[in-house]
Design an enzyme around this catalytic site. Structure first.
Site, PDB file in Angstrom:
ATOM      1  N   SER A 106       0.828  -1.207   0.000  1.00  0.00           N
ATOM      2  CA  SER A 106       0.000   0.000   0.000  1.00  0.00           C
ATOM      3  C   SER A 106       0.864   1.259   0.000  1.00  0.00           C
ATOM      4  O   SER A 106       1.854   1.353   0.719  1.00  0.00           O
ATOM      5  CB  SER A 106      -0.879  -0.027   1.242  1.00  0.00           C
ATOM      6  OG  SER A 106      -1.660   1.137   1.305  1.00  0.00           O
ATOM      7  N   GLY A 112       0.992  11.443   4.471  1.00  0.00           N
ATOM      8  CA  GLY A 112      -0.193  11.828   5.234  1.00  0.00           C
ATOM      9  C   GLY A 112      -1.487  11.322   4.622  1.00  0.00           C
ATOM     10  O   GLY A 112      -2.520  11.995   4.678  1.00  0.00           O
ATOM     11  N   LEU A 113      -1.427  10.109   4.028  1.00  0.00           N
ATOM     12  CA  LEU A 113      -2.629   9.419   3.546  1.00  0.00           C
ATOM     13  C   LEU A 113      -3.433  10.205   2.521  1.00  0.00           C
ATOM     14  O   LEU A 113      -4.670  10.147   2.506  1.00  0.00           O
ATOM     15  CB  LEU A 113      -3.534   9.039   4.724  1.00  0.00           C
ATOM     16  CG  LEU A 113      -3.037   7.899   5.608  1.00  0.00           C
ATOM     17  CD1 LEU A 113      -3.935   7.744   6.833  1.00  0.00           C
ATOM     18  CD2 LEU A 113      -2.979   6.584   4.842  1.00  0.00           C
ATOM     19  N   CYS A 144       0.019   3.831  10.482  1.00  0.00           N
ATOM     20  CA  CYS A 144       0.604   4.930   9.720  1.00  0.00           C
ATOM     21  C   CYS A 144       1.226   5.928  10.690  1.00  0.00           C
ATOM     22  O   CYS A 144       0.528   6.487  11.530  1.00  0.00           O
ATOM     23  CB  CYS A 144      -0.444   5.637   8.866  1.00  0.00           C
ATOM     24  SG  CYS A 144       0.273   7.030   7.968  1.00  0.00           S
TER      25      CYS A 144
END
Lengths: 243, 304
Positions: free
Chosen positions: B21, B72-73, B131
């Site tokens: 991912s 930061g996604l 994360c």
């Protein structure tokens, strides 16, 4: 077209202070466009180094780069006949279609390199254009003769050692033009963007992959975050938002 | 079953190679480089309920043998992923995929998981409780057995698809957290996410990336990730997907020997877009060289 290609170094020579011209030989079958870049694998460094294309033929590629850190320093020490692994055909380059009337190419420092490739294409297309190039001082100037063979060139240096003393924007203020293409330091791009004329700007941002995966190199646009490596590095002036 | 084939629960993968991912976009981007159907599966970019703009730049720093990132996604939100990204991927990829689920609170995790649970091509839900780059979320959910257990339990109650917890290595005792996930009903584990790290510019003394701290990954973390897979394997029965610094077929064989059933390849995708297909092609040769008949029979062999 994106492609991984192994090139052989033909030459790697110093053009100006900390600025090198790297000439690579091998198949150039990825249809390079002005403003696009390649991403170079350098031994002992994890990330590749993105470098814009300065000019090319069917069998050679000219890249002009500035030695900034250890990676580009190592690149500057590479010798003829050594091989380099490049990811080619990266990014969206300059779009020549919207450029009408009197066009000005605005380059700052090593940012002049991709504009040379653009100048070659504009010349082929029979466009009406000039170049305004800015440098720190006389030692940092490169490719002046090459640009002059394609179009009228105006030079600014911070020190006044060559051309006009000051910035490219000082020269631009005195000129009438309809469209611009710019590449150079962020402060220069911001100043040009502020003038409000239509044009295209090539941005530089710290990159991870260079092909739109890691999302490291985003910039602010009217449509939210956009990636410099895939939507850019060249953006239309009306889509960029500078703080 | 082919010699590269492995089973994650009831899901049979043609091979154990899965891009991790956040290092493979939505998958279809890589179809410009190679036929992505050579992969075992693909783990999608971490997805939140609403669109997320991510962190300010600089978001990445080069380190020796790895990178520090703090993206930061950034993602368009689960609805856009399901309606735009997955259909685009489907045009290029005909195998099942892994959805990576992130959030800032328990309800968000459950909501995103529930939405992905309805998507046919999603084989399993990978829960990102690790994360390191998002405030008030991510890793904070993954650093205690209680919170991992709580989040896992709540998602399990809401979904039908298998749930894999992707754990953070930034903890004192990962075995306790892995056991808590298994007890809470996790169907598998992904070990591990990035290591909390830092890069400083020696000229200015300032942190290089905007959030100061970031997640470190790349070849440098391989021995630590391998150790974690080895340690956890001794204490759980659920399958492990090993991840951390894998760059070649030998690395894959090492992780499977340590106890992984499949592997994820991360940072290397960013610098070598062909690393995954090259590993898939190289694995059979390496297996012949080491006289390994099938990958599934060497899972955990380092413990014998």
């Amino acid at each position: 077209m994106k492609k991984q290609i192994i090139y052989k170094i033909k030459s790697n020579r110093c053009l100006a202070k900390d600025v090198f011209l790297l000439t690579l030989v091998g198949d150039v079958d990825f249809a390079p466009q002005p403003g696009q870049f390649v991403n170079i694998k350098i031994e002992d460094f994890f990330l590749r180094r993105p470098i814009s294309i300065c000019s090319c033929t069917n069998s050679s590629l000219n890249l002009i780069y500035k030695v900034i850190g250890n990676g580009t320093k190592k690149l500057s020490q590479m010798l003829p006949n050594q091989e380099l692994n490049l990811l080619c055909g990266l990014g969206h380059g300059f779009d020549l279609k919207p450029a009408i009337g009197k066009i000005v190419l605005v380059g700052g420092g090593v940012g002049a390199a991709p504009l040379f490739f653009l100048a070659e294409k504009l010349k082929e297309a029979g466009a009406n254009f000039i170049a305004v190039l800015g440098w720190q001082n006389a030692n940092s100037i490169f490719y002046l003769r090459e640009f002059s063979s394609l179009c009228p060139v105006f030079v600014a240096t911070n020190t006044g050692e060559a051309g006009q003393k000051g910035f490219v924007t000082d020269i631009l203020k005195t000129m009438a033009y309809d469209y611009y293409f710019a590449c150079g330091p962020l402060t220069m791009l911001k100043a040009i963007h502020k003038c409000g004329k239509p044009g295209q700007l090539s941005l530089e941002e710290r990159m991870g992959c260079g092909f739109g995966i890691c999302l490291a190199c985003c910039c602010n646009s009217t449509k939210g975050n956009k990636l410099v490596c895939t939507r850019g590095p060249v953006f239309f002036s009306n889509e960029l938002i500078f703080d | 079953m082919g010699k590269l084939s492995v089973m994650l629960g009831n899901w049979q993968l043609e091979n154990p190679v899965i891009p991790a991912s956040g290092t493979f976009g939505w998958g279809y981007e890589f179809a410009e480089w190679f036929d992505i159907n050579i992969l075992g599966s693909i783990s999608l970019k971490g997805t939140t309920l609403k669109p997320c703009a991510g962190n300010p730049t600089p978001r990445i720093a080069e380190c020796r043998n790895g990178i520090l990132n703090s993206i930061g996604l950034q993602n368009p939100g689960v609805d856009a992923v399901i309606s735009n990204e997955i259909p685009q991927l489907r045009k290029k990829f005909n195998k099942k995929i892994i959805a990576n689920i992130a959030g800032t609170n328990l309800e968000e995790y459950v909501q995103v998981a529930t939405l992905f649970d309805t998507v046919d091509v999603v084989a399993l839900l990978e829960i990102n409780v690790s994360c390191p780059n998002v405030k008030r979320s991510g890793m904070t959910f993954g650093t205690s057995p209680e919170s991992v257990s709580n989040i896992c339990h709540n998602i399990k109650n809401a979904v039908k698809k298998p749930v894999y917890m992707k754990l953070s290595p930034n903890v004192t005792n990962i075995v306790e957290i892995a056991k808590a996930a298994e007890t809470a009903g996790a169907d598998g584990l992904v070990l591990v996410n990035t290591f909390s790290g830092m890069a400083i510019d020696p000229a200015t003394g300032k942190p290089v990336i905007s959030t100061k701290l970031g997640g470190f990954s790349g070849p440098a973390i391989k021995p630590i990730a391998l150790r974690i897979v080895y340690q956890v394997y001794e204490h759980v029965k659920i399958p492990i997907i090993g991840s951390g610094g894998i760059v070649c077929a030998d690395d894959v064989i090492e992780f499977i020997s340590a106890g992984a059933t499949a592997v994820q390849i991360g940072a290397q995708n960013l610098v070598d877009p062909f690393v995954c297909p090259n590993i898939v092609k190289k694995l059979p040769q390496k297996m012949d060289q080491y006289k390994i008949k099938s990958l599934s029979e060497i899972i955990g062999r380092s413990h014998l």
